[in-house]
Design an enzyme around this catalytic site. Structure first.
Site, PDB file in Angstrom:
ATOM      1  N   LYS A  62       0.853  -1.163  -0.066  1.00  0.00           N
ATOM      2  CA  LYS A  62      -0.011   0.120  -0.178  1.00  0.00           C
ATOM      3  C   LYS A  62       1.142   1.227   0.119  1.00  0.00           C
ATOM      4  CE  LYS A  62      -3.481   2.785   0.602  1.00  0.00           C
ATOM      5  NZ  LYS A  62      -4.452   2.982  -0.836  1.00  0.00           N
ATOM      6  N   CYS A  78      -2.420   9.558  -6.728  1.00  0.00           N
ATOM      7  CA  CYS A  78      -3.705   9.524  -5.895  1.00  0.00           C
ATOM      8  C   CYS A  78      -4.828  10.581  -6.111  1.00  0.00           C
ATOM      9  CB  CYS A  78      -3.330   9.180  -4.316  1.00  0.00           C
ATOM     10  SG  CYS A  78      -4.705   8.993  -3.444  1.00  0.00           S
TER      11      CYS A  78
HETATM   12  C1  SIN Z   1      -6.191   5.810  -2.165  1.00  0.00           C
HETATM   13  O1  SIN Z   1      -5.689   5.226  -0.916  1.00  0.00           O
HETATM   14  O2  SIN Z   1      -7.096   6.829  -1.905  1.00  0.00           O
HETATM   15  C2  SIN Z   1      -5.974   5.076  -3.386  1.00  0.00           C
HETATM   16  C3  SIN Z   1      -4.666   5.104  -3.740  1.00  0.00           C
HETATM   17  C4  SIN Z   1      -4.322   5.722  -5.074  1.00  0.00           C
HETATM   18  O3  SIN Z   1      -5.326   5.819  -5.810  1.00  0.00           O
HETATM   19  O4  SIN Z   1      -3.310   6.034  -5.457  1.00  0.00           O
END
Ligand code: SIN
Length: 295
Positions: A29, A115
């Site tokens: 993540k 993001c």
């Molecule tokens: C998120 O955590 O909002 C998704 C991550 C991303 O789209 O880079």
């Protein structure tokens, strides 16, 4: 094949699940410097043709992922794993990357420039000036293998402009694409996720044509040293085949992994192998980037 950052990668348990599946590797993540709670729930929804999310970068903080990866590279020295990261500001991004540079991490780093879900923070890679400045600053001190996660672009001029910037730097890869930002999905008379009044990144079947276009556009424009990771709309072996045909060296699975679990890697790999056998291809090099055009 591997997971797309955001799916099955928040905790060590989830990362172990991907590692021990038919996937070749995993990406964490996206890590910020400190733990982040992210946006209020519900913030992810599977929908019939894909998914919508506005997670807001929830994560356990850089040290959580880096400590795990440092431990893992001692236990499995022959495998290479990906660390995804970004700061909540350019300064924080530099702080994080300097920590990675100073650590013993030997894997690949993916800088997430795309993001769409943090309120008030635009997708960095849509701002070419900022992207260029960040990359030029990063490569003053960062000497480990680095790639970037990109949002989808929708205009030929933007492919040209973005590629001209990326070609100035010793990037190892670009990852095309993150979700298509800020879509709306409606059920009855309501949005389906809470943050941002329902606006969220769209993944899955909806986005494959856009993902393929981005993979191929960058395959045509980037220095051959910069490899392409294809992400977006991979449900089947045929979808993975198309990403590779467009030029991808690696294929990531996001929404399908969320819907189906890590068994998806085995299934998609077998489907891809069947297609290759039918066509008489023995290796990915036999068809990578060899998309046919109509004269
Ligand atoms: C998120 O955590 O909002 C998704 C991550 C991303 O789209 O880079």
């Amino acid at each position: 094949m591997m997971n797309a950052a955001g799916v099955a990668c928040m905790t060590v348990e989830e990362l172990e699940g991907v590692k021990n599946s038919a996937a070749g590797t995993f990406v964490t993540k996206t890590a910020t410097l400190e733990f982040r709670q992210g946006n209020p729930e519900p913030r992810y929804q599977d929908v019939p043709l894909g998914s919508i999310n506005s997670m807001g970068l929830p994560n356990n903080g850089l040290d959580y992922y880096l400590d795990y990866l440092l431990d893992l590279q001692e236990k499995e020295p022959n495998r290479t794993f990906f660390l995804s990261l970004v700061g909540m500001s350019p300064e924080e991004t530099h702080t994080i990357l300097k920590k990675v540079q100073e650590s013993d991490f030997r894997g690949l780093t993916e800088l997430n420039l795309s993001c769409p879900n943090v309120p008030g923070k635009p997708q960095i890679a849509y701002d070419f000036e900022t992207t260029d400045r960040i990359l030029s600053e990063v490569f003053e001190y960062f000497t480990k293998p680095l790639g970037i996660k990109l949002p989808p672009y929708f205009d030929i001029v933007h492919f040209d402009q973005a590629a001209a910037i990326f070609n100035k730097y010793p990037l190892k890869f670009v990852n095309c694409v993150n979700s298509i930002g800020n879509g709306l999905y409606i059920e009855d008379e309501s949005v389906v996720i809470r943050p941002k009044n329902g606006f969220g990144g769209i993944g899955g079947e909806y986005i494959k044509p856009t993902a393929l276009a981005n993979v191929h556009a960058f395959y045509q424009r980037l220095n051959p040293e910069i490899q392409i990771i294809g992400t977006g709309g991979v449900l089947t072996g045929r979808d993975a085949f198309e990403h590779i045909l467009c030029g991808a060296s690696m294929v990531q699975v996001g929404t399908t992994l969320h819907k189906e679990g890590v068994g998806a890697f085995d299934r998609i790999t077998n489907e891809l192998k069947e297609i290759m056998t039918e066509k008489g291809y023995e290796s990915l090099e036999d068809f990578r980037g060899k998309l046919n055009y109509i004269d």
